[in-house]
Motif scaffolding. Structure first.
Motif, PDB file in Angstrom:
ATOM      1  N   LEU A 192       0.557  -1.255  -0.107  1.00 50.07           N
ATOM      2  CA  LEU A 192       0.130   0.121  -0.115  1.00 50.07           C
ATOM      3  C   LEU A 192       0.454   1.529   0.043  1.00 50.07           C
ATOM      4  CD1 LEU A 192      -2.547  -1.026   2.381  1.00 50.07           C
ATOM      5  CD2 LEU A 192      -3.416  -1.358   0.590  1.00 50.07           C
ATOM      6  N   LYS A 193       0.509   2.641  -0.529  1.00 49.88           N
ATOM      7  CA  LYS A 193       0.508   3.759  -0.599  1.00 49.88           C
ATOM      8  C   LYS A 193       0.082   4.338   0.232  1.00 49.88           C
ATOM      9  CE  LYS A 193       1.681   7.328  -3.729  1.00 49.88           C
ATOM     10  NZ  LYS A 193       2.309   7.445  -4.719  1.00 49.88           N
ATOM     11  N   ASN A 194       0.265   5.735   0.800  1.00 50.40           N
ATOM     12  CA  ASN A 194      -0.262   6.224   1.621  1.00 50.40           C
ATOM     13  C   ASN A 194      -1.016   6.074   2.256  1.00 50.40           C
ATOM     14  OD1 ASN A 194       0.975   8.835   0.621  1.00 50.40           O
ATOM     15  ND2 ASN A 194      -0.235   8.740  -1.237  1.00 50.40           N
ATOM     16  N   HIS A 195      -0.912   4.621   3.661  1.00 51.19           N
ATOM     17  CA  HIS A 195      -1.866   3.845   4.486  1.00 51.19           C
ATOM     18  C   HIS A 195      -1.541   4.805   5.602  1.00 51.19           C
ATOM     19  CE1 HIS A 195      -4.091   1.077   6.730  1.00 51.19           C
ATOM     20  NE2 HIS A 195      -5.141   1.210   5.991  1.00 51.19           N
ATOM     21  N   PRO A 196      -2.931   4.784   6.648  1.00 47.76           N
ATOM     22  CA  PRO A 196      -1.987   5.322   7.626  1.00 47.76           C
ATOM     23  C   PRO A 196      -1.534   4.439   8.814  1.00 47.76           C
ATOM     24  CG  PRO A 196      -3.994   4.569   8.167  1.00 47.76           C
ATOM     25  CD  PRO A 196      -3.851   5.413   5.922  1.00 47.76           C
ATOM     26  N   VAL A 241      -6.894 -11.629  -7.747  1.00 51.66           N
ATOM     27  CA  VAL A 241      -8.218 -11.493  -7.215  1.00 51.66           C
ATOM     28  C   VAL A 241      -7.158 -11.543  -5.484  1.00 51.66           C
ATOM     29  CG1 VAL A 241      -8.363 -13.966  -7.471  1.00 51.66           C
ATOM     30  CG2 VAL A 241     -10.374 -13.354  -5.705  1.00 51.66           C
ATOM     31  N   THR A 242      -8.186 -11.045  -4.704  1.00 52.53           N
ATOM     32  CA  THR A 242      -7.594 -10.968  -3.094  1.00 52.53           C
ATOM     33  C   THR A 242      -9.081 -10.705  -2.279  1.00 52.53           C
ATOM     34  OG1 THR A 242      -6.524  -9.935  -1.542  1.00 52.53           O
ATOM     35  CG2 THR A 242      -7.152  -8.419  -2.489  1.00 52.53           C
ATOM     36  N   ASN A 243      -8.845 -10.690  -0.820  1.00 52.25           N
ATOM     37  CA  ASN A 243     -10.298 -11.046  -0.653  1.00 52.25           C
ATOM     38  C   ASN A 243     -10.859  -9.242  -0.031  1.00 52.25           C
ATOM     39  OD1 ASN A 243      -8.517 -12.651   1.644  1.00 52.25           O
ATOM     40  ND2 ASN A 243      -9.926 -13.742   0.777  1.00 52.25           N
ATOM     41  N   ARG A 244     -12.242  -9.668   0.340  1.00 52.46           N
ATOM     42  CA  ARG A 244     -12.695  -7.665   0.425  1.00 52.46           C
ATOM     43  C   ARG A 244     -12.294  -7.487   1.365  1.00 52.46           C
ATOM     44  NH1 ARG A 244     -17.780 -10.210   1.812  1.00 52.46           N
ATOM     45  NH2 ARG A 244     -16.934 -10.822   3.102  1.00 52.46           N
ATOM     46  N   HIS A 245     -12.248  -7.766   3.141  1.00 55.03           N
ATOM     47  CA  HIS A 245     -11.179  -7.715   3.527  1.00 55.03           C
ATOM     48  C   HIS A 245      -9.821  -6.750   3.401  1.00 55.03           C
ATOM     49  CE1 HIS A 245      -9.521 -11.918   5.541  1.00 55.03           C
ATOM     50  NE2 HIS A 245      -8.766 -10.845   5.384  1.00 55.03           N
ATOM     51  N   VAL A 246      -9.032  -7.309   2.726  1.00 55.25           N
ATOM     52  CA  VAL A 246      -7.589  -6.372   2.159  1.00 55.25           C
ATOM     53  C   VAL A 246      -8.561  -5.603   1.068  1.00 55.25           C
ATOM     54  CG1 VAL A 246      -6.133  -6.929   0.849  1.00 55.25           C
ATOM     55  CG2 VAL A 246      -6.903  -8.736   2.208  1.00 55.25           C
ATOM     56  N   ALA A 247      -8.969  -5.234  -0.007  1.00 56.94           N
ATOM     57  CA  ALA A 247      -9.177  -4.805  -0.947  1.00 56.94           C
ATOM     58  C   ALA A 247     -10.412  -3.448   0.670  1.00 56.94           C
ATOM     59  CB  ALA A 247     -10.254  -5.260  -1.773  1.00 56.94           C
ATOM     60  N   ASN A 248     -10.650  -3.651   1.331  1.00 60.07           N
ATOM     61  CA  ASN A 248     -11.675  -2.499   2.203  1.00 60.07           C
ATOM     62  C   ASN A 248     -10.884  -1.548   2.689  1.00 60.07           C
ATOM     63  OD1 ASN A 248     -14.226  -3.270   1.513  1.00 60.07           O
ATOM     64  ND2 ASN A 248     -15.058  -4.190   3.205  1.00 60.07           N
ATOM     65  N   GLU A 249      -9.559  -2.214   2.684  1.00 53.27           N
ATOM     66  CA  GLU A 249      -8.255  -0.945   3.616  1.00 53.27           C
ATOM     67  C   GLU A 249      -7.531  -0.317   2.302  1.00 53.27           C
ATOM     68  OE1 GLU A 249      -7.035  -1.413   6.427  1.00 53.27           O
ATOM     69  OE2 GLU A 249      -8.017  -2.956   7.532  1.00 53.27           O
ATOM     70  N   PHE A 250      -8.428  -0.364   0.971  1.00 53.40           N
ATOM     71  CA  PHE A 250      -7.239   0.746   0.599  1.00 53.40           C
ATOM     72  C   PHE A 250      -8.663   1.120  -0.842  1.00 53.40           C
ATOM     73  CE2 PHE A 250      -5.848  -3.184  -1.669  1.00 53.40           C
ATOM     74  CZ  PHE A 250      -6.531  -3.128  -2.826  1.00 53.40           C
ATOM     75  N   SER A 251      -9.702   1.119  -0.669  1.00 56.05           N
ATOM     76  CA  SER A 251     -10.573   1.048  -1.361  1.00 56.05           C
ATOM     77  C   SER A 251     -12.026   1.083  -1.023  1.00 56.05           C
ATOM     78  CB  SER A 251     -11.143   0.229  -2.747  1.00 56.05           C
ATOM     79  OG  SER A 251     -10.775  -1.041  -2.063  1.00 56.05           O
ATOM     80  N   LEU A 252     -13.383   1.904  -2.228  1.00 52.13           N
ATOM     81  CA  LEU A 252     -14.494   1.770  -0.954  1.00 52.13           C
ATOM     82  C   LEU A 252     -15.693   2.103  -2.400  1.00 52.13           C
ATOM     83  CD1 LEU A 252     -15.098   4.705   1.083  1.00 52.13           C
ATOM     84  CD2 LEU A 252     -14.033   4.642  -0.127  1.00 52.13           C
ATOM     85  N   ARG A 253     -16.962   1.742  -2.342  1.00 53.77           N
ATOM     86  CA  ARG A 253     -17.755   2.148  -3.040  1.00 53.77           C
ATOM     87  C   ARG A 253     -18.066   3.706  -3.257  1.00 53.77           C
ATOM     88  NH1 ARG A 253     -20.522  -1.826  -5.732  1.00 53.77           N
ATOM     89  NH2 ARG A 253     -20.478  -3.399  -4.189  1.00 53.77           N
ATOM     90  N   ASP A 254     -17.936   4.171  -3.855  1.00 53.06           N
ATOM     91  CA  ASP A 254     -18.907   5.277  -3.660  1.00 53.06           C
ATOM     92  C   ASP A 254     -20.208   5.849  -4.612  1.00 53.06           C
ATOM     93  OD1 ASP A 254     -19.494   5.330  -7.151  1.00 53.06           O
ATOM     94  OD2 ASP A 254     -16.890   6.431  -7.410  1.00 53.06           O
ATOM     95  N   THR A 255     -21.011   6.460  -4.260  1.00 56.64           N
ATOM     96  CA  THR A 255     -22.365   7.059  -4.783  1.00 56.64           C
ATOM     97  C   THR A 255     -22.395   6.362  -6.062  1.00 56.64           C
ATOM     98  OG1 THR A 255     -21.800   9.177  -5.355  1.00 56.64           O
ATOM     99  CG2 THR A 255     -22.120   8.742  -2.950  1.00 56.64           C
ATOM    100  N   THR A 256     -21.760   6.359  -6.800  1.00 59.80           N
ATOM    101  CA  THR A 256     -21.908   5.688  -8.341  1.00 59.80           C
ATOM    102  C   THR A 256     -22.336   4.353  -8.406  1.00 59.80           C
ATOM    103  OG1 THR A 256     -19.733   5.550  -9.284  1.00 59.80           O
ATOM    104  CG2 THR A 256     -20.848   8.042  -9.072  1.00 59.80           C
ATOM    105  N   GLY A 257     -21.767   4.042  -7.404  1.00 64.39           N
ATOM    106  CA  GLY A 257     -21.431   2.460  -7.296  1.00 64.39           C
ATOM    107  C   GLY A 257     -20.380   1.929  -7.976  1.00 64.39           C
TER     108      GLY A 257
END
Length: 313
Positions: A106-110, A127-143
């Motif tokens: 990761l880059k710029n993760h606290p 492919v990785t786990n949801r709980h891995v990707a959630n550390e650096f990404s999220l769903r925006d208002t457009t989906g």
């Protein structure tokens, strides 16, 4: 995971008994020669709680479920002759899979420099786990999905390093350019990332198996990290020889299979989140490791579900 599947493996247990009789232990077991006997082993097999439990557990795990260092794209020779025979038969298949597994950095993760394991499942897709990707990404208002920002409002980033081997400074890094899919919380623990693979080092996808069968010999490939909160530190130090955060091959066996997940008994730790579980007979991925419960079981998403999500994006 418990020791039941190891204790049921007649070939491995014959080897463990032989080593106990001969006192053939390495320096990681400094007091076994005066504490461990065939009787203590048989007691563990009957489910007895013994004062020397962690010692006997450690030798059973080091012999029966090793965690082998990966170096220069291949795995170290196990102490167990039984596993040596099983793995050597499939070495080329395993090495092909090893080359397509990397550490998610990761880059710029606290809080984290790296956060788990990923593997190439399709050209330019990891492919990785949801709980891995959630550390650096999220769903925006457009989906769609976007990279998170830290407390300084800097955008986080991610890359996959296909090396990160023990005592090997070389890096083979590729940038995650887009998050394609993160499964909803009620679904399987899956995320799909678009990665910018290019050049001669571009890895080949690991083929997804059509079925997963209880009793099959498998191996997780990933980056086990120190995790003293959920594991016995003494056993963990002996099994992993106090070396963490680098690529390992962790052989074991499929224990139970359901339609939504299966369990296996490879010796994994927290950094293995997102590891492929490889069938040793084919080199194909039978599943995506996502969780472990110390002395109980490890869980993985079956390859068929991974394939379904891959086809839907």
């Amino acid at each position: 995971m418990n020791l039941s599947s190891i204790l049921a493996d007649q070939d491995l247990m014959s080897e463990v008994r032989s080593r106990i009789r001969k006192g053939a232990f390495d320096p990681r077991f400094p007091i076994l020669d005066r504490q461990v006997t065939i009787e203590t082993l048989e007691g563990v097999a009957r489910g007895e709680t013994l004062a020397v439990g962690y010692d006997i557990e450690a030798i059973v795990r080091v012999t029966g479920r090793p965690a082998l260092i990966v170096k220069n794209g291949t795995f170290s020779t196990p102490e167990s002759d039984v596993w040596k025979s099983r793995l050597e038969t499939s070495r080329s298949l395993i090495e092909n899979a090893i080359s397509s597994v990397g550490r998610i950095e990761l880059k710029n993760h606290p809080g984290f420099e790296w956060v788990g394991t990923g593997w190439v499942v399709k050209e330019n897709i990891v492919v990785t786990n949801r709980h891995v990707a959630n550390e650096f990404s999220l769903r925006d208002t457009t989906g769609s999905f976007k990279f998170r920002r830290n407390y300084e409002n800097k955008e986080m980033g991610a890359r996959i390093d296909l090396r990160e081997e023990y005592m090997q400074p070389d890096e083979v890094e590729f940038r995650v350019v887009k998050v394609l899919h993160i499964e909803e919380p009620e679904g399987p623990d899956i995320a799909l990332l678009e990665v910018e693979f290019s050049g001669v080092n571009a890895p080949k996808p690991i083929k997804l198996a059509n079925t997963v069968n209880a009793g099959s010999y498998v191996a997780a490939i990933g980056y086990p990290a120190w995790d003293g909160r959920r594991n016995d530190p003494a056993v963990m130090r002996q099994v992993f020889n106090d070396i963490y955060d680098v690529k390992r091959l962790q052989p074991g066996q499929i224990v139970t299979v359901t339609s939504n997940y299966f369990t296996h008994d490879c010796s994994t730790l927290g950094g293995n989140s997102g590891s492929p579980v490889i069938d040793l007979s084919t080199g194909e991925a039978v599943g995506l490791h996502f969780a472990g419960s110390y002395l109980k079981e490890n869980s993985a998403v079956p390859a068929a579900i991974v394939k379904d999500r891959l086809n839907s994006i």
